[in-house]
Design a protein around this motif. Structure first.
Motif, short mmCIF file in Angstrom:
data_model
loop_
_atom_site.label_atom_id
_atom_site.label_comp_id
_atom_site.label_asym_id
_atom_site.label_seq_id
_atom_site.Cartn_x
_atom_site.Cartn_y
_atom_site.Cartn_z
N VAL A 287 1.01 -1.31 0.03
CA VAL A 287 0.00 -0.01 0.09
C VAL A 287 0.68 1.32 -0.02
O VAL A 287 1.94 1.12 0.61
N ILE A 288 0.31 2.39 -0.58
CA ILE A 288 0.94 3.62 -0.66
C ILE A 288 -0.15 4.56 -0.31
O ILE A 288 -1.29 4.37 -0.87
N ASN A 289 -0.05 5.47 0.56
CA ASN A 289 -1.22 6.63 0.66
C ASN A 289 -1.02 7.83 -0.23
O ASN A 289 0.01 8.27 0.01
N LEU A 290 -2.16 8.04 -0.86
CA LEU A 290 -2.22 9.19 -1.61
C LEU A 290 -2.34 10.43 -0.63
O LEU A 290 -2.81 10.46 0.50
N PRO A 291 -1.69 11.63 -1.08
CA PRO A 291 -1.60 12.59 0.15
C PRO A 291 -2.79 13.60 0.25
O PRO A 291 -2.76 14.28 1.29
N GLU A 292 -3.96 13.45 -0.62
CA GLU A 292 -4.98 14.32 -0.42
C GLU A 292 -6.33 13.33 -0.35
O GLU A 292 -6.21 12.14 -0.88
N MET A 293 -7.17 13.51 0.46
CA MET A 293 -8.37 12.79 0.75
C MET A 293 -9.63 13.71 0.87
O MET A 293 -9.35 14.86 1.23
N PRO A 294 -10.65 13.40 0.83
CA PRO A 294 -11.15 11.93 0.24
C PRO A 294 -10.70 11.61 -1.26
O PRO A 294 -10.97 12.70 -2.16
N VAL A 295 -10.49 10.58 -1.57
CA VAL A 295 -10.16 10.08 -3.07
C VAL A 295 -11.60 10.14 -3.87
O VAL A 295 -12.12 8.99 -3.27
N THR A 296 -11.91 10.75 -4.91
CA THR A 296 -13.24 10.32 -5.29
C THR A 296 -12.91 9.47 -6.65
O THR A 296 -13.99 9.03 -7.26
N ALA A 297 -11.67 9.56 -7.36
CA ALA A 297 -11.61 8.82 -8.40
C ALA A 297 -10.02 8.81 -8.61
O ALA A 297 -9.20 9.68 -8.46
N VAL A 298 -9.51 7.83 -9.44
CA VAL A 298 -8.20 7.54 -10.09
C VAL A 298 -8.16 7.43 -11.58
O VAL A 298 -9.15 6.49 -11.78
N ALA A 299 -7.86 8.33 -12.02
CA ALA A 299 -7.79 8.24 -13.60
C ALA A 299 -6.75 7.27 -14.19
O ALA A 299 -6.90 6.45 -15.19
N SER A 300 -5.60 7.43 -13.61
CA SER A 300 -4.42 6.42 -13.99
C SER A 300 -3.28 6.41 -12.90
O SER A 300 -2.94 7.20 -12.06
N ARG B 247 -1.63 -2.26 -4.13
CA ARG B 247 -0.96 -2.93 -5.28
C ARG B 247 -1.47 -4.36 -5.10
O ARG B 247 -1.25 -5.09 -4.08
N LEU B 248 -2.11 -5.06 -6.08
CA LEU B 248 -2.63 -6.43 -5.90
C LEU B 248 -1.84 -7.20 -6.46
O LEU B 248 -2.09 -8.51 -5.78
N ARG B 249 -0.83 -7.04 -7.16
CA ARG B 249 -0.06 -8.33 -7.35
C ARG B 249 1.48 -7.69 -6.85
O ARG B 249 2.24 -6.96 -7.36
N GLY B 250 1.68 -8.41 -5.79
CA GLY B 250 2.89 -8.19 -5.16
C GLY B 250 3.18 -6.83 -4.41
O GLY B 250 2.00 -6.33 -3.99
N CYS B 251 4.34 -5.92 -4.79
CA CYS B 251 4.16 -4.57 -3.82
C CYS B 251 4.66 -3.69 -4.62
O CYS B 251 4.94 -3.91 -5.84
N TRP B 252 4.65 -2.35 -4.24
CA TRP B 252 5.14 -1.27 -5.01
C TRP B 252 6.74 -1.33 -4.87
O TRP B 252 7.29 -1.41 -3.56
N PRO B 253 7.40 -1.42 -5.91
CA PRO B 253 8.76 -1.75 -5.71
C PRO B 253 9.50 -0.49 -5.07
O PRO B 253 8.94 0.54 -5.30
N MET B 254 10.40 -0.91 -4.34
CA MET B 254 11.26 0.15 -3.57
C MET B 254 11.96 1.05 -4.49
O MET B 254 12.62 0.93 -5.73
N ASP B 255 11.68 2.47 -4.15
CA ASP B 255 12.40 3.60 -4.84
C ASP B 255 11.92 3.76 -6.18
O ASP B 255 12.63 4.39 -6.97
N VAL B 256 10.73 3.32 -6.54
CA VAL B 256 10.37 3.43 -7.97
C VAL B 256 9.18 4.56 -8.37
O VAL B 256 8.38 4.58 -7.07
N ASP B 257 9.28 5.49 -9.00
CA ASP B 257 8.25 6.43 -9.26
C ASP B 257 6.75 5.76 -9.38
O ASP B 257 6.78 4.69 -10.37
N VAL B 258 5.90 6.23 -8.68
CA VAL B 258 4.41 5.75 -8.86
C VAL B 258 3.70 7.11 -9.39
O VAL B 258 3.52 7.95 -8.44
N ASP B 259 3.32 7.04 -10.55
CA ASP B 259 2.77 8.37 -11.00
C ASP B 259 1.20 8.21 -10.87
O ASP B 259 0.56 7.27 -11.57
#
Length: 182
Positions: free
Chosen positions: A61-74, A98-110
């Motif tokens: 899991v990664i936490n998005l910085p703002e909430m509430p989240v109403t939609a994720v476009a990409s 992340r449903l398959r594995g984990c968010w890789p360390m130090d990789v950008d997630v846009d």
């Protein structure tokens, strides 16, 4: 730009005044909004298509910085687009899983996502009116100490109404994010 959380007329009614200078009231409301946003470290107002780059943490899991989240476009992991429901899911609290594995360390997630409230929640609006009301009743010239020899003046921010009370901070707590998301 989002509409103010309260109107000068609402501030006038809150203060039980017959009339109010609308420009000064609008300025007091805007200052109260800035104070609350700074405390929450949240925008609060609805924002569409906000773009953020997070860093993979080696967890699912990664936490998005703002909430509430109403939609994720990409969501893209190191430039590779991911598919909602297959690769990731999100919830209104800003948790991106992340449903398959984990968010890789130090990789950008846009992430491109929508967040915030179309109308300020009632508790946020109430605190806004209280802070604006205090700053209206106690102009920013509140002096906590004054000396005569060599002239020294100390201003007290708490007495000007520009700071939040402990009660107000507790009222706002449901709208704040934890440190992990920042």
């Amino acid at each position: 730009m989002a509409a103010p959380w309260a109107t000068p007329d609402e501030l006038r009614a809150h203060l039980r005044l017959a009339t109010i200078d609308t420009d000064q009231a609008a300025a007091a409301i805007a200052a109260a909004e800035r104070t609350i946003r700074a405390e929450l470290q949240q925008e609060v107002d609805a924002v569409a298509a906000d773009e953020v780059t997070l860093v993979g943490n080696g967890r699912s899991v990664i936490n998005l910085p703002e909430m509430p989240v109403t939609a994720v476009a990409s969501v893209a992991e190191d430039g590779t687009p991911l598919t909602e429901g297959t690769d990731y899911r999100f919830n209104r609290y800003g948790v991106l899983t992340r449903l398959r594995g984990c968010w890789p360390m130090d990789v950008d997630v846009d992430v491109v996502y929508d967040h915030g409230y179309a109308l300020a929640p009632r508790a946020v609006k109430q605190v806004c009116l209280q802070v604006a009301g205090r700053s209206w009743a106690r102009p920013s010239t509140a002096v906590s100490a004054e000396s005569l020899g060599d002239r020294s003046v100390t201003y007290d921010k708490d007495r000007t109404g520009e700071s939040l009370t402990e009660y107000e901070v507790r009222m706002l707590q449901p709208y704040a994010r934890g440190n992990e998301s920042r």
